[in-house]
Design a protein around this motif. Structure first.
Motif, PDB file in Angstrom:
ATOM      1  N   VAL A 377       0.837  -1.203   0.000  1.00  9.11           N
ATOM      2  CA  VAL A 377       0.000   0.000   0.000  1.00  9.11           C
ATOM      3  C   VAL A 377       0.873   1.254   0.000  1.00  9.11           C
ATOM      4  CG1 VAL A 377      -1.655   1.333   1.363  1.00  9.11           C
ATOM      5  CG2 VAL A 377      -1.984  -1.135   1.052  1.00  9.11           C
ATOM      6  N   ASP A 381       1.454   5.069  -4.507  1.00  5.80           N
ATOM      7  CA  ASP A 381       1.293   6.517  -4.379  1.00  5.80           C
ATOM      8  C   ASP A 381       0.641   7.071  -5.644  1.00  5.80           C
ATOM      9  OD1 ASP A 381       1.457   9.199  -3.764  1.00  5.80           O
ATOM     10  OD2 ASP A 381       3.581   9.347  -4.303  1.00  5.80           O
ATOM     11  N   VAL A 382      -0.485   7.717  -5.476  1.00  3.00           N
ATOM     12  CA  VAL A 382      -1.215   8.237  -6.631  1.00  3.00           C
ATOM     13  C   VAL A 382      -0.447   9.352  -7.315  1.00  3.00           C
ATOM     14  CG1 VAL A 382      -3.354   9.333  -7.371  1.00  3.00           C
ATOM     15  CG2 VAL A 382      -3.409   7.618  -5.548  1.00  3.00           C
ATOM     16  N   THR A 405      -3.964   0.697  -7.810  1.00  3.90           N
ATOM     17  CA  THR A 405      -3.908   1.949  -7.055  1.00  3.90           C
ATOM     18  C   THR A 405      -5.311   2.480  -6.776  1.00  3.90           C
ATOM     19  OG1 THR A 405      -1.778   2.488  -8.068  1.00  3.90           O
ATOM     20  CG2 THR A 405      -2.995   4.297  -7.063  1.00  3.90           C
ATOM     21  N   SER A 406      -6.177   2.420  -7.794  1.00  2.61           N
ATOM     22  CA  SER A 406      -7.542   2.918  -7.596  1.00  2.61           C
ATOM     23  C   SER A 406      -8.318   2.039  -6.625  1.00  2.61           C
ATOM     24  CB  SER A 406      -8.278   2.994  -8.939  1.00  2.61           C
ATOM     25  OG  SER A 406      -8.497   1.706  -9.472  1.00  2.61           O
ATOM     26  N   ILE A 408      -7.162   0.901  -3.980  1.00  3.07           N
ATOM     27  CA  ILE A 408      -6.723   1.313  -2.635  1.00  3.07           C
ATOM     28  C   ILE A 408      -7.182   2.733  -2.319  1.00  3.07           C
ATOM     29  CG2 ILE A 408      -4.681   1.810  -1.213  1.00  3.07           C
ATOM     30  CD1 ILE A 408      -3.251  -0.430  -2.761  1.00  3.07           C
ATOM     31  N   HIS A 409      -6.969   3.655  -3.274  1.00  5.50           N
ATOM     32  CA  HIS A 409      -7.224   5.080  -3.003  1.00  5.50           C
ATOM     33  C   HIS A 409      -8.538   5.580  -3.605  1.00  5.50           C
ATOM     34  CE1 HIS A 409      -3.217   5.583  -1.328  1.00  5.50           C
ATOM     35  NE2 HIS A 409      -2.723   4.932  -2.369  1.00  5.50           N
ATOM     36  N   THR A 413      -9.802   9.727  -6.787  1.00  3.83           N
ATOM     37  CA  THR A 413      -8.476  10.233  -6.418  1.00  3.83           C
ATOM     38  C   THR A 413      -7.504  10.069  -7.581  1.00  3.83           C
ATOM     39  OG1 THR A 413      -8.881   9.644  -4.111  1.00  3.83           O
ATOM     40  CG2 THR A 413      -6.590  10.013  -4.770  1.00  3.83           C
ATOM     41  N   TRP A 463     -10.962   5.031 -13.895  1.00  3.56           N
ATOM     42  CA  TRP A 463     -10.180   6.060 -13.208  1.00  3.56           C
ATOM     43  C   TRP A 463      -9.573   7.082 -14.176  1.00  3.56           C
ATOM     44  CZ3 TRP A 463      -5.748   5.144 -15.696  1.00  3.56           C
ATOM     45  CH2 TRP A 463      -5.397   3.831 -15.994  1.00  3.56           C
TER      46      TRP A 463
END
Length: 520
Positions: A377, A381-382, A405-406, A408-409, A413, A463
């Protein structure tokens, strides 16, 4: 008369078994004077034969000693082999002709189907050239005929291969009888091999499996060449003038293994050596094999995500590495997690951490699973995706990385970060288009043989800031129109093609800016 006198040479006369028994049984009909007269005639006849033979026993032995019995036997055997080879060559021609008839019938049935379909359809022609177009039957209709032709060709190979194998044995016998005939025997053997190969081919059945073409006479030419070669061999054996065999073809030299081929082969061999750890759970941790698999990710990360490469790609390589590490002690496993997080590019680190996390969970090592997840995680980093470098470094895996990534965040975002990146950096559009494009395999619809790899954009991830991307495409390519057709081969890195793909995909989802803005 005593037994000794009875067996004395003067009292013996060679007789056949039948007449000797008759004389013994009916002795009264064969007086002694008559028998002595017969014996005298026998001796006179024998002396006459001896006088007609002008060689004495010593001379006869000398003649016998000068004869090369081995050579005479070899020539006799060689002559038999030549005659046998002649019969086989004739048989091969008959068999090849019979099998060709069977193949021709299967092809004729296929052609009849094609003609029937075209007669049942209205005429059509090419809009550019005006040439009449033929309509092909459906795959369901065509497939039985393809199978029938293929089976007939396979049967032809089997039928011609059998006499050819026997022919080769006879040719070896001829070579043993006369080594000078080796070039002619090689000519005959090569011509027979061409007959077998030609028997298993029909024009269009391989190169153009949609429909067969008319027979091209290759088999007839091959049979004529076989007859020519054997005629020359037979004449040479009989000491007659014979055509010289053609020069042998140059030896086939295998192309040296390229660096890319070597790397691919060694990569597959390495993965094969690690597969036992994926099959069973009790194997001990092998640190050397683990490190070799980590080094192999440098090669695997360059494979596109395609069905044919799944078994050797990045995720498969890191999955095997995690399997090898399954039974490492806790401290070692934690150090492997730390090492994985430092790997570059990001796709390698993420794939390995995901597999280390999954392997620990399956092994019920929950603390190690949680540690791997936390580490993973932290890598997602986005904001880093606002820059060009991550897209370029992870070209084949950008889309899957942003999917993770999407997850997770959140999709919003990621959308906001990418929108900001496109606004700040116009150069981000190209790497972004390449990164979200998907690879597909183009395969022949009849044979399923791989024809090409194609890269394109057929759907858009949730995303992606579609409106911002479309606006930037119109700014950089003002005259660009959406792609009109799917599955079109193209330069896999042509940004205009990818941008046109995206415009088409954006149109399909109703993007507000899929059309270029009006001219001022």
């Amino acid at each position: 008369m005593s037994a000794e006198d009875n067996r004395a040479p003067d009292n013996l006369m060679p007789m056949c078994l039948e007449h000797s028994k008759e004389i013994d049984d009916l002795w009264q009909n064969f007086p002694a004077d008559l028998l002595r007269e017969w014996k005298a005639q026998q001796l006179q006849e024998c002396r006459g034969l001896e006088q007609s033979w002008q060689l004495n026993s010593r001379q006869v032995q000398d003649v016998m000693d000068t004869l090369d019995h081995r050579r005479i036997g070899t020539q006799t055997a060689g002559s038999s082999a030549v005659l046998a080879a002649a019969r086989i060559v004739g048989q091969l021609g008959v068999v090849a002709g019979q099998q060709r008839t069977v193949v021709a019938r299967a092809v004729g049935a296929w052609q009849a189907l094609r003609n029937q379909v075209n007669r049942s359809m209205p005429p059509a022609w090419d809009a550019t050239t005006g040439q009449v177009l033929r309509v092909e039957p459906s795959l369901m209709e065509t497939r039985p005929h393809q199978v029938a032709v293929s089976e007939a060709l396979a049967a032809a190979i089997a039928a011609t291969q059998s006499p050819t194998t026997i022919l080769i044995g006879e040719l070896r016998a001829i070579e043993a009888a006369d080594p000078d005939l080796v070039p002619w025997c090689a000519w005959v053997q090569g011509a027979a091999a061409v007959v077998v190969a030609a028997s298993g081919r029909w024009p269009g059945s391989s190169s153009n499996p949609v429909h067969p073409l008319a027979d091209n006479g290759d088999l007839s030419n091959a049979l004529a060449e076989l007859e020519r070669a054997f005629t020359a061999l037979s004449a040479r054996w009989n000491g007659q003038a014979a055509e010289d065999p053609p020069p042998p073809p140059p030896p086939v030299v295998a192309e040296p293994e390229s660096e890319a081929q070597r790397a691919a082969r060694e990569h597959e061999e390495l993965l094969d050596s690690a597969r036992p750890w994926a099959r069973v759970t009790g194997l001990a941790y092998d640190p050397d094999l683990y490190q070799r698999l980590l080094a192999a990710t440098e090669h695997a990360v360059m494979f596109p995500v395609l069905p044919s490469l799944m078994a050797i790609g990045l995720f498969a390589t890191t999955r095997l590495a995690a399997s090898v590490a399954r039974n490492a002690d806790p401290d070692t496993y934690r150090s492997l997690i730390t090492q994985a997080a430092a790997l570059q590019p990001l796709a390698v680190a993420v794939a390995l951490l995901r597999n280390l996390m999954s392997t620990a969970e399956k092994a019920e090592r929950l603390e190690l699973h949680d540690h791997a997840r936390t580490t993973l995680v932290a890598l997602m980093d986005v904001e880093q995706w606002r820059e060009v470098a991550p897209w370029q470094d992870n070209e084949y895996h950008s889309r899957s990385l942003l999917d993770w990534t999407s997850s997770i965040h959140g999709e919003e975002t990621v959308r906001d970060a990418l929108a900001a990146g496109l606004t700040d950096t116009a150069d981000l559009l190209g790497p972004l288009l390449i990164g979200i494009a998907a690879w597909t395999e183009q395969r022949d619809s009849h044979t399923w043989a791989l024809r090409d790899y194609v890269r394109g954009i057929r759907d858009l991830p949730p995303w992606l800031p579609v409106d911002i991307v479309v606006t930037e495409i119109h700014r950089q390519f003002p005259d660009l129109k959406p792609t009109q057709h799917d599955n079109v081969s193209r330069d896999i890195k042509d940004l205009r093609d990818l941008a046109a793909d995206l415009l088409r995909a954006a149109t399909s989802i109703g993007s507000r800016t899929s059309e270029p803005p009006p001219a001022p």
